[in-house]
Every structure is written in structure tokens, then in C-alpha cells.
Design a protein around this motif. Sequence first.
Motif, PDB file in Angstrom:
ATOM      1  N   LYS A 171      -6.235  68.309  90.647  1.00  0.00           N
ATOM      2  CA  LYS A 171      -6.509  68.724  89.248  1.00  0.00           C
ATOM      3  C   LYS A 171      -7.846  69.925  89.478  1.00  0.00           C
ATOM      4  O   LYS A 171      -7.772  70.801  88.768  1.00  0.00           O
ATOM      5  CB  LYS A 171      -7.249  67.417  88.747  1.00  0.00           C
ATOM      6  CG  LYS A 171      -7.727  67.800  87.251  1.00  0.00           C
ATOM      7  CD  LYS A 171      -8.016  66.264  86.554  1.00  0.00           C
ATOM      8  CE  LYS A 171      -8.773  66.866  85.274  1.00  0.00           C
ATOM      9  NZ  LYS A 171      -9.354  65.609  84.266  1.00  0.00           N
ATOM     10  N   VAL A 172      -8.561  69.716  90.383  1.00  0.00           N
ATOM     11  CA  VAL A 172      -9.694  70.790  90.391  1.00  0.00           C
ATOM     12  C   VAL A 172      -8.934  71.993  91.202  1.00  0.00           C
ATOM     13  O   VAL A 172      -9.559  73.090  90.483  1.00  0.00           O
ATOM     14  CB  VAL A 172     -10.889  70.411  91.743  1.00  0.00           C
ATOM     15  CG1 VAL A 172     -11.642  71.310  92.228  1.00  0.00           C
ATOM     16  CG2 VAL A 172     -11.601  68.821  91.045  1.00  0.00           C
ATOM     17  N   TRP A 173      -8.032  71.984  92.120  1.00  0.00           N
ATOM     18  CA  TRP A 173      -7.478  73.200  92.283  1.00  0.00           C
ATOM     19  C   TRP A 173      -6.540  73.899  91.263  1.00  0.00           C
ATOM     20  O   TRP A 173      -6.428  75.203  91.221  1.00  0.00           O
ATOM     21  CB  TRP A 173      -6.501  72.977  93.598  1.00  0.00           C
ATOM     22  CG  TRP A 173      -5.496  74.341  93.991  1.00  0.00           C
ATOM     23  CD1 TRP A 173      -4.490  74.465  94.013  1.00  0.00           C
ATOM     24  CD2 TRP A 173      -6.461  75.024  95.127  1.00  0.00           C
ATOM     25  NE1 TRP A 173      -4.545  75.592  94.995  1.00  0.00           N
ATOM     26  CE2 TRP A 173      -5.411  76.141  95.464  1.00  0.00           C
ATOM     27  CE3 TRP A 173      -7.676  75.287  95.454  1.00  0.00           C
ATOM     28  CZ2 TRP A 173      -5.859  77.235  96.099  1.00  0.00           C
ATOM     29  CZ3 TRP A 173      -8.095  76.380  96.036  1.00  0.00           C
ATOM     30  CH2 TRP A 173      -7.024  77.459  96.483  1.00  0.00           C
ATOM     31  N   LEU A 174      -6.125  72.990  90.437  1.00  0.00           N
ATOM     32  CA  LEU A 174      -5.436  73.453  89.236  1.00  0.00           C
ATOM     33  C   LEU A 174      -6.451  74.589  88.383  1.00  0.00           C
ATOM     34  O   LEU A 174      -6.025  75.528  87.768  1.00  0.00           O
ATOM     35  CB  LEU A 174      -4.758  72.424  88.397  1.00  0.00           C
ATOM     36  CG  LEU A 174      -4.261  72.935  86.945  1.00  0.00           C
ATOM     37  CD1 LEU A 174      -2.873  73.861  86.916  1.00  0.00           C
ATOM     38  CD2 LEU A 174      -4.082  71.679  86.177  1.00  0.00           C
ATOM     39  N   LYS A 175      -7.576  73.777  88.338  1.00  0.00           N
ATOM     40  CA  LYS A 175      -8.605  74.658  87.407  1.00  0.00           C
ATOM     41  C   LYS A 175      -9.062  75.769  87.976  1.00  0.00           C
ATOM     42  O   LYS A 175      -9.383  76.803  87.453  1.00  0.00           O
ATOM     43  CB  LYS A 175      -9.861  73.662  87.072  1.00  0.00           C
ATOM     44  CG  LYS A 175      -9.533  72.650  86.075  1.00  0.00           C
ATOM     45  CD  LYS A 175     -10.503  71.748  85.504  1.00  0.00           C
ATOM     46  CE  LYS A 175     -10.165  70.684  84.689  1.00  0.00           C
ATOM     47  NZ  LYS A 175     -11.540  70.016  84.283  1.00  0.00           N
TER      48      LYS A 175
END
Length: 422
Positions: free
Chosen positions: A260-264
Motif C-alpha cells: 500500500k505504501v509503495w502504491l502511494k
Amino acid sequence: MKRFPENFLWGTATSAHQVEGNNINSDVWAEEYSDGSPYADKSGDAVDHYRLYREDIKLMAELGLKVYRFSIEWARIEPEAGYYSKSEIEHYKDVLKVCYDNGIIPMVTMHHFTSPRWLMRFGGWSNPQTADRFAKYCEVVFKELGSLIPYALTMNEVNLPVMLHELFVNFNFKPPVGIEAKTWTAPEWRQSAARSCGAAIDKYFTFHMASDEAAINIIKDAHRKAKEVIKRISPDTKVGLTLALPDVQSIEGGEALADKVWLKYFRQYLDAIKEDDFIGIQNYTREVYGPNGQVPLAEETEVTECGYEYYPEGLAGVIRKVAGELNIPIIVTENGIATQNDERRVEFIKRAVEGVYFCIADGIDVQGYLYWSTFDNFEWTFGYNMHFGVIGVDRLTQKRIVKDSARFLGNLAQNNGLQDYN
């Protein structure tokens, strides 16, 4: 010797506000002088690079460096809306020519965090029209200077506002750019900065605040429109932007959160950058996630002056992640460490560059490595307390002090390779 591809780009990077000095028409200057400002120092003359650029570029060349990444300051070129300073354009033209005179390839960033004060009166980076205003500024510059610019970055670290927002809200860290963590609203000192810019507080929206979906879309639009203008005027200029990318890792149970962090941090920008000529990657450390969030550093962990984990291997990790999802060339536009221990800096560079070498050996198209930063300079809210440079500066005399890390980096550039120490 670990040899790198022919024409690999070796060099260092700076940004205008951090080195030039007296950038009085920018929003950050206004913030520095606001009532209750969180900035540890005022930039002032900085390292006086605006005046000393000829000597500085000559020094880079003497050290053996091949590339200099610097930014053109929008607030200098367009100090008032619609007025473009011919004298400032000529200044940057001379900077570019001095690069060529010294055998240095210039790489130009068109926006490195700072914006003109007047932009705040129009809503800053919350106003969709900012994309067109930014593209117009790029058009004016490239009509005059485009033939001298082989590499252009529209904006620096367009994802940094998202990273700051995540940091403040999730971990309740003290915001270094002065935005309150829980509410993500402008504190009182920003009202002072807004007044200094002639803006109402509800219009005061700097680049660092652009973390919501609407603002992110404005930034993407600004990049696309600027790139279109640049390529139309100067088709041979290679155009991209930079992203700040820690090496996002996970332990058992943290995989979904890390994703999820990498997506952001990265994936949400893919639609805007996938057709670019290259991407600029900027890495300093890693972030490790577990089931309950980011894993805190162990007490014995070596950290930099910024409090980051000393982890030069993060660069290769990020390169591999990006290459797995984006099929365009990669240039490392920033990688570095804040420390006064130059031996640890040399070791950091050595290990980071070795990681780049193995990425290339595995078929990843990495075309350059630029260290941040050329000088110990003004590090935003941290003032002059962070020492990233391979060249030190005595700010009382503005004397340049070459460190062993500068010579090490210059030798890498001259040899186009890394001595095998194993």
C-alpha cells in the motif's frame, strides 16, 4: 575493476534555493522569515553559488565529475506573474555555457520545491491553472535555453508531499515543513508566510502540501504539459521527473501494508511518467513494515544526521522495484548521506554504486549516478545542520573545502568503474 557502460553519467546535484542565496521572491524565503518560522536557519547567501558558479563548476571538472544537475529558479525567472526576467535567463544561460566550457554535461530541474511568492495569491498548487502557469514558464525558458539542455527534469520529488503526509499522520513525527501532523492544516506561522506572499491563508498552498488527490492530479498535469512544451521546442532534450523512493521492505505480516505504501509512493504516478524519456530515482534509506506499521529502528542501528538508517543497499533495492514495473531508462538523480564522517560517506557511495553495477549486470537500464549533494548547503527546515556535501563550505569566507569523498567520486567518473575491493 567493475566497469560501467560507456557514457554513464557520473556527477553531483544541487537545487537553486539551497545553494544560490537570496532567493527573495520564493515562497520558501517567505516561510523562513515568517513569525514563528520552524526553519532552523535562514538561507541568506546560502553558499553563494549564484555568484561563484564559474569557480564551482570548474572545481567539479577538476575533480573529474562529468555531470552537474542543478535547478533553474522559477521565482527568479518570473518574479511577478507574467513578467519574465531577461537578465535571469541570461544568468542561467551562462551557467549552462560554463558547464560546456568545462566538459560538464548539464541536467536541469525546472522546479525544485520552491515556487514564486505570487503563485500563492492564485492558490498555489491547489489551483488547476498552476499547471498551465508552470508550463508557460518552461516554454519561456526553453525558447531561450533549450538547445543547451540535454536532460530536463520538470519537477523534483513530486511524491514527497505524500511521503510527508504519511509520515506525519501515521507516525506523528514533528513535521519539518511546518504542517501540523494530525490535522494537516496550516499552523499560525503559515498565516504569516501567506501574508508575506500577499495571499489569504485559504489560498496558501505550497508544493509540499500537495498530497491530496486533487493536488496530485494538478502536479501530474503540470508535468505532462511542461514535458509537451519542452519536447515541442527542444525535441532532443530528454525529459523526466524525480521521485523520492525509500526501499520499501516488509517482515512477516507487513506485506500488504508495504504494498500500500509503495502504491502511494510510486505506482500512483505511473500513468504520468510511463512515456517519459527516463525516470530520476532518489534514494537515501529504507522503510521496513510489519503488521502494525513501520518497524522502528533498533537502538544499535547506525543512523545519519537526518535520523535515517545508514543503508546504501537501498538504492539497488529501489532500482530493481522500479525496473520491475516501469520500462524506461533510470538515472539516479540523488543518493547520499548526511554525515560529518567522510569515511562513512565514501563507504556509502562505494556500496551504493556497487549495487547499481549489479543492477546493470542484470540487464537493468541505469544510465547515471548523481550524488546529493555537491556542497554542504541549506537543508530546508534543518538549516545548515545537515552535511550532505562532497565539498564543504566555510560560510564565513565561502571557501570550498574538497573532501575525500569528492575525490573518490571523481575517480569513479574518470575510471568509469569501481575498484573491486573484495
